[in-house]
Motif scaffolding. Structure first.
Motif, mmCIF file in Angstrom:
data_model
loop_
_atom_site.group_PDB
_atom_site.id
_atom_site.type_symbol
_atom_site.label_atom_id
_atom_site.label_comp_id
_atom_site.label_asym_id
_atom_site.label_seq_id
_atom_site.Cartn_x
_atom_site.Cartn_y
_atom_site.Cartn_z
ATOM 1 N N ASN A 1 0.934 -1.309 -0.132
ATOM 2 C CA ASN A 1 0.092 -0.014 -0.126
ATOM 3 C C ASN A 1 0.845 1.365 0.007
ATOM 4 O O ASN A 1 0.734 2.100 -0.479
ATOM 5 N N LEU B 1 2.230 1.989 -3.629
ATOM 6 C CA LEU B 1 1.076 2.321 -4.364
ATOM 7 C C LEU B 1 0.765 3.907 -4.072
ATOM 8 O O LEU B 1 0.465 4.642 -4.996
ATOM 9 N N SER B 2 0.449 4.192 -2.793
ATOM 10 C CA SER B 2 0.462 5.888 -2.534
ATOM 11 C C SER B 2 1.857 6.687 -2.969
ATOM 12 O O SER B 2 1.474 7.593 -3.525
ATOM 13 N N LYS C 1 1.748 -4.961 -11.077
ATOM 14 C CA LYS C 1 2.115 -6.005 -9.675
ATOM 15 C C LYS C 1 2.928 -7.390 -10.119
ATOM 16 O O LYS C 1 3.726 -7.782 -9.292
ATOM 17 N N CYS D 1 1.260 7.134 -6.800
ATOM 18 C CA CYS D 1 0.321 7.870 -6.874
ATOM 19 C C CYS D 1 0.720 9.395 -6.705
ATOM 20 O O CYS D 1 0.107 10.493 -7.128
ATOM 21 N N TRP E 1 -2.120 -0.529 -11.705
ATOM 22 C CA TRP E 1 -1.491 -1.368 -10.675
ATOM 23 C C TRP E 1 -1.442 -2.569 -10.959
ATOM 24 O O TRP E 1 -0.558 -3.273 -10.464
ATOM 25 N N GLU F 1 -5.991 1.490 -10.729
ATOM 26 C CA GLU F 1 -6.175 0.340 -10.369
ATOM 27 C C GLU F 1 -5.700 -0.801 -11.357
ATOM 28 O O GLU F 1 -4.946 -1.595 -11.044
#
Length: 189
Positions: free
Chosen positions: A2, A5-6, A23, A9, A19, A16
């Motif tokens: 997480n 991802l933050s 992955k 961004c 993402w 999404e």
């Protein structure tokens, strides 16, 4: 993942769907204190997103450690020259405390970049962030005295002074530990 991802961004719009495409190129990996992420002589095939802990890059010259870079949470650690060119690394990257990373696999990342422009753009942005940081620290070494370098780090990057040992800080600033102690003592008296 997480935090990664933050971080992504915060750099660029990333959906999404983007993402999910990214992955498969990512692997969570932990390193024990003093474990090498990259050894001198190896080809760097990864970008290491630092999720927790910190690491450093260094040269070993005649048995002396010369710290060249420190990498903390929400930063990417790598050897950009080796990563981009496929040449052997001229330095090591080592965990300075227990380290949690998200490893970007170069081959998978390059393959995904060809298929997904947002992933290619993310790669460019991450490498640009890395280059900006390197340029900042290169400038302080060319422009400032050791005392001014310490003051710059204390002002602009206080987390470094708070987290690293005096020995590591001295090596990073390009002075001996004794010289760093003298600089600090002069300011106190």
């Amino acid at each position: 993942m997480n935090n990664l991802l933050s971080y992504i961004c915060s750099l660029t719009p990333f959906s999404e769907e983007d993402w999910e495409y990214l992955k498969p190129a990512l692997t969570k990996r932990t390193f024990a204190r003093n474990e090498l992420l990259l050894r001198e002589g190896e080809v760097c095939g990864s970008l290491f997103y630092i999720d927790a802990g910190y690491c450093k890059s260094y040269y070993e010259i005649d048995g002396n450690i010369k710290n060249t870079e420190l990498f903390f949470e929400n930063e990417i650690a790598t050897n950009v020259t080796s990563f981009g060119s496929g040449l052997e690394s001229k330095y090591n990257i080592i965990a300075c405390e227990p380290l949690i990373t998200i490893v970007f696999n170069k081959d998978k990342l390059f393959g995904l970049s060809k298929q997904h422009p947002k992933i290619e753009n993310l790669g460019r942005i991450c490498l640009r962030q890395f280059a900006v940081k390197q340029e900042e620290f290169l400038a302080i070494f060319k422009l400032y005295s050791p005392k001014e370098r310490l003051e710059y780090i204390e002002t602009h990057h206080p987390h470094i002074v708070q987290r690293v040992s005096l020995t590591q800080l001295a090596s990073f600033l390009g002075v001996t530990r004794e010289t760093l102690s003298r600089i600090r003592n002069r300011r106190i008296s």
